[in-house]
Design a protein around this motif. Sequence first.
Motif, PDB file in Angstrom:
ATOM      1  N   PHE A  41       0.818  -1.304  -0.059  1.00 22.64           N
ATOM      2  CA  PHE A  41      -0.097  -0.088   0.111  1.00 22.64           C
ATOM      3  C   PHE A  41       1.006   1.200  -0.139  1.00 22.64           C
ATOM      4  CE2 PHE A  41      -4.082  -1.872   2.029  1.00 22.64           C
ATOM      5  CZ  PHE A  41      -4.213  -2.693   0.859  1.00 22.64           C
ATOM      6  N   GLU A  42       2.158   1.101  -0.042  1.00 26.11           N
ATOM      7  CA  GLU A  42       3.064   2.200   0.080  1.00 26.11           C
ATOM      8  C   GLU A  42       2.893   3.090  -1.372  1.00 26.11           C
ATOM      9  OE1 GLU A  42       4.770   3.373   2.397  1.00 26.11           O
ATOM     10  OE2 GLU A  42       4.390   1.915   3.966  1.00 26.11           O
ATOM     11  N   LYS A  43       3.245   4.239  -1.252  1.00 28.42           N
ATOM     12  CA  LYS A  43       2.999   5.215  -2.396  1.00 28.42           C
ATOM     13  C   LYS A  43       3.738   6.547  -2.226  1.00 28.42           C
ATOM     14  CE  LYS A  43      -1.307   7.834  -0.754  1.00 28.42           C
ATOM     15  NZ  LYS A  43      -2.512   8.068  -1.025  1.00 28.42           N
ATOM     16  N   HIS A  44       4.142   7.043  -3.448  1.00 29.13           N
ATOM     17  CA  HIS A  44       5.104   8.231  -3.642  1.00 29.13           C
ATOM     18  C   HIS A  44       4.333   9.308  -2.954  1.00 29.13           C
ATOM     19  CE1 HIS A  44       6.605   5.427  -6.782  1.00 29.13           C
ATOM     20  NE2 HIS A  44       7.558   5.729  -6.198  1.00 29.13           N
ATOM     21  N   LYS A  45       4.947  10.279  -2.390  1.00 25.51           N
ATOM     22  CA  LYS A  45       4.419  11.369  -1.979  1.00 25.51           C
ATOM     23  C   LYS A  45       3.864  12.394  -3.256  1.00 25.51           C
ATOM     24  CE  LYS A  45       6.637  11.257   2.625  1.00 25.51           C
ATOM     25  NZ  LYS A  45       7.606  11.842   3.520  1.00 25.51           N
ATOM     26  N   SER A  46       4.757  12.297  -4.229  1.00 25.25           N
ATOM     27  CA  SER A  46       4.628  13.316  -5.061  1.00 25.25           C
ATOM     28  C   SER A  46       5.355  12.825  -6.404  1.00 25.25           C
ATOM     29  CB  SER A  46       5.562  14.541  -4.560  1.00 25.25           C
ATOM     30  OG  SER A  46       4.951  15.697  -5.758  1.00 25.25           O
ATOM     31  N   TRP A  47       5.747  13.661  -7.236  1.00 20.67           N
ATOM     32  CA  TRP A  47       6.291  13.551  -8.668  1.00 20.67           C
ATOM     33  C   TRP A  47       7.207  12.365  -8.438  1.00 20.67           C
ATOM     34  CZ3 TRP A  47       4.883  17.191 -12.407  1.00 20.67           C
ATOM     35  CH2 TRP A  47       5.256  17.166 -13.604  1.00 20.67           C
ATOM     36  N   ALA A 105      12.766   7.840  -6.855  1.00 16.96           N
ATOM     37  CA  ALA A 105      13.012   9.267  -6.468  1.00 16.96           C
ATOM     38  C   ALA A 105      11.667   9.843  -6.252  1.00 16.96           C
ATOM     39  CB  ALA A 105      14.196   9.867  -7.298  1.00 16.96           C
ATOM     40  N   SER A 106      11.311  10.333  -5.301  1.00 13.09           N
ATOM     41  CA  SER A 106      10.089  11.105  -5.046  1.00 13.09           C
ATOM     42  C   SER A 106      10.247  12.134  -3.860  1.00 13.09           C
ATOM     43  CB  SER A 106       8.708  10.450  -5.029  1.00 13.09           C
ATOM     44  OG  SER A 106       7.628  11.010  -5.010  1.00 13.09           O
ATOM     45  N   GLU A 107       9.921  13.418  -4.103  1.00 13.03           N
ATOM     46  CA  GLU A 107      10.202  14.218  -2.998  1.00 13.03           C
ATOM     47  C   GLU A 107      11.591  14.181  -2.575  1.00 13.03           C
ATOM     48  OE1 GLU A 107       8.585  16.890  -1.800  1.00 13.03           O
ATOM     49  OE2 GLU A 107       7.002  16.621  -3.151  1.00 13.03           O
ATOM     50  N   ASN A 108      11.883  14.103  -1.312  1.00  9.53           N
ATOM     51  CA  ASN A 108      12.974  14.054  -0.491  1.00  9.53           C
ATOM     52  C   ASN A 108      13.591  12.520  -0.185  1.00  9.53           C
ATOM     53  OD1 ASN A 108      11.229  13.948   1.473  1.00  9.53           O
ATOM     54  ND2 ASN A 108      12.640  15.112   2.948  1.00  9.53           N
ATOM     55  N   GLU A 109      12.781  11.501  -0.894  1.00  8.18           N
ATOM     56  CA  GLU A 109      13.052  10.204  -0.204  1.00  8.18           C
ATOM     57  C   GLU A 109      13.254   9.196  -1.655  1.00  8.18           C
ATOM     58  OE1 GLU A 109       9.898   9.046   2.201  1.00  8.18           O
ATOM     59  OE2 GLU A 109       8.384   9.070   0.556  1.00  8.18           O
ATOM     60  N   LEU A 110      14.004   8.101  -1.333  1.00  4.97           N
ATOM     61  CA  LEU A 110      13.976   6.955  -2.197  1.00  4.97           C
ATOM     62  C   LEU A 110      13.048   5.690  -1.714  1.00  4.97           C
ATOM     63  CD1 LEU A 110      17.950   7.035  -2.700  1.00  4.97           C
ATOM     64  CD2 LEU A 110      16.383   8.193  -4.331  1.00  4.97           C
ATOM     65  N   LEU A 111      12.580   5.136  -2.763  1.00  4.61           N
ATOM     66  CA  LEU A 111      11.721   4.083  -2.311  1.00  4.61           C
ATOM     67  C   LEU A 111      12.299   2.741  -2.874  1.00  4.61           C
ATOM     68  CD1 LEU A 111       9.684   6.585  -2.095  1.00  4.61           C
ATOM     69  CD2 LEU A 111       7.911   5.024  -2.183  1.00  4.61           C
ATOM     70  N   LEU A 112      12.416   1.896  -2.281  1.00  6.07           N
ATOM     71  CA  LEU A 112      12.931   0.443  -2.820  1.00  6.07           C
ATOM     72  C   LEU A 112      11.680  -0.652  -2.893  1.00  6.07           C
ATOM     73  CD1 LEU A 112      16.103   0.121  -1.048  1.00  6.07           C
ATOM     74  CD2 LEU A 112      15.849   0.807  -3.099  1.00  6.07           C
ATOM     75  N   ILE A 160      14.604  14.810  -4.574  1.00  6.22           N
ATOM     76  CA  ILE A 160      15.416  14.140  -5.417  1.00  6.22           C
ATOM     77  C   ILE A 160      15.229  14.267  -6.903  1.00  6.22           C
ATOM     78  CG2 ILE A 160      16.685  11.647  -5.471  1.00  6.22           C
ATOM     79  CD1 ILE A 160      15.961  11.496  -2.436  1.00  6.22           C
ATOM     80  N   LYS A 161      16.216  14.565  -7.431  1.00 10.18           N
ATOM     81  CA  LYS A 161      15.919  14.767  -9.155  1.00 10.18           C
ATOM     82  C   LYS A 161      16.583  13.578  -9.671  1.00 10.18           C
ATOM     83  CE  LYS A 161      14.520  17.893 -11.072  1.00 10.18           C
ATOM     84  NZ  LYS A 161      12.984  18.079 -11.407  1.00 10.18           N
ATOM     85  N   THR A 162      17.491  12.802  -9.254  1.00  6.69           N
ATOM     86  CA  THR A 162      18.161  11.507  -9.935  1.00  6.69           C
ATOM     87  C   THR A 162      18.454  10.387  -9.027  1.00  6.69           C
ATOM     88  OG1 THR A 162      19.888  11.082 -11.453  1.00  6.69           O
ATOM     89  CG2 THR A 162      20.208  13.043  -9.900  1.00  6.69           C
ATOM     90  N   VAL A 163      18.491   9.298  -9.675  1.00  9.93           N
ATOM     91  CA  VAL A 163      18.973   8.195  -8.576  1.00  9.93           C
ATOM     92  C   VAL A 163      19.463   7.090  -9.574  1.00  9.93           C
ATOM     93  CG1 VAL A 163      16.712   7.027  -8.821  1.00  9.93           C
ATOM     94  CG2 VAL A 163      18.280   6.287  -6.838  1.00  9.93           C
ATOM     95  N   SER A 178       6.768   8.829 -13.566  1.00  9.00           N
ATOM     96  CA  SER A 178       5.866  10.017 -14.169  1.00  9.00           C
ATOM     97  C   SER A 178       5.584  10.903 -13.066  1.00  9.00           C
ATOM     98  CB  SER A 178       4.722   9.304 -14.854  1.00  9.00           C
ATOM     99  OG  SER A 178       3.799  10.254 -15.051  1.00  9.00           O
ATOM    100  N   GLY A 179       4.979  11.979 -13.569  1.00  7.11           N
ATOM    101  CA  GLY A 179       4.478  12.972 -12.596  1.00  7.11           C
ATOM    102  C   GLY A 179       3.253  12.562 -11.844  1.00  7.11           C
ATOM    103  N   ASP A 180       2.721  11.591 -12.267  1.00 12.20           N
ATOM    104  CA  ASP A 180       1.319  11.054 -11.745  1.00 12.20           C
ATOM    105  C   ASP A 180       1.503  10.276 -10.394  1.00 12.20           C
ATOM    106  OD1 ASP A 180       2.043   8.813 -12.646  1.00 12.20           O
ATOM    107  OD2 ASP A 180       0.501   8.658 -14.425  1.00 12.20           O
TER     108      ASP A 180
END
Length: 431
Positions: free
Chosen positions: A10-16, A31-38, A55-58, A276-278
Amino acid sequence: MFYASITGQFEKHKSWVYSVDINKQDIVVSASENELLLWNKRKCTDRLVGHTDAIKTVAFSHSGQQIASGSIDKSIKVWSSSDKKTINTLNGHSKGVNKVEFSNADKYIISAGYDDKMLIWDWTNNKVVKELNIKHTNFSINNQDVLAYIDSSCSLILFDLKSLSVIKVVGHFCGSPVFNPQKNIIAIKDSVFTFIDLNSNSVLSTLDIKKENSVCEVSTFKFTPDGQYLVAGIWGGDIEIWDWQKKLLIRTLQGHNLSSVDDFSFNSKNQLISASGDRSLRFWNWNTGDLHMIVGDGLFKAKLNGLLSISILLTLIAGFWALTKNTDNKLSSYILLSILSCWSLGIGLVVYFYKSTLTKYATPIIWTTTVLSGLFFFSVWLSWLALFTVPISLLFCYIKMTTSNDKTKIYFPLIINLVFCGILCSFVTSA
């Protein structure tokens, strides 16, 4: 739902979602907002937090043991992918970092920032070994450890990461360079795509996607692993796959919702992963155009909640009707109602989890059950079996329509089954 919740599904990205990469074990990092999700398949296994801005790049190292991330906070962080901790923080850019990548031997990290600087880091010693002036923050590294970038005078430079020296200046170009993984060719995207033969330093061809297909601007692009096709993310959410040599649009992947597609990665299962931004990651079979999985946008949780609500509602309606008819044994009716609730939800979950696997069998099952429904309807003693075959046909119609781009083959049986469903509803109502 309890299982999905405790396993991180159920985890999801906070933003873009700005960037995505994958290692050899098919672990995905986004990479989304200020965190990385694995991500391991649909499960979010960890969140890495340490940056103070977006974070713009990973990028994974080639060994898969480290992760590098670059942020608007001007820093680059190197993470251990095993214990999920920060190994090092590299500070050298005066503005945000837009791209990071490891060299092939993982000796260096190359970073590009909005300060028009490209830094080559001996990341284990926190040391900049080379600083280069750039025009665009995008760059590319081939499998010989050759770095391609556009310098401040709009020249395409090939730089050897082994000797830390310029190999040659290819010519005057402005845009984003990307190596073809199989050929000594590089693509540069400016207002159009320019394909350059690096052996002769000559332009092979150009491709104007906007002119050829009348689409919005390209937000990102990569070659497919076999080098035969160019994958372009389009502002608006589409992904286009082009035969760049024939200037032919092979297929369009549609699914991202009115947003930009910002990054791609390819896994070992011949799948394209788009960010994506969605707020979603989408897993595609780029050869067929089929969408296999969506993670990170919260839609999975919403669908499960909706499925649970509908299952409980329908079961309660059926159970209430049954209880009003049965006055002899209330306990048996309640037990039956509980079993039906678990059964209806369980079937829905199984279908959802294995939807991408079942889609290959969808068309023959749809036609088989449609024919059986017709036979049952016109029989005397077996007409009740249509209560099972019609819902199965409609279920696999849904699977086919949500996982495949080719829906034309199922329109006719879908209409037939909807008619059968209407007849069944009229029978139930009259009964």
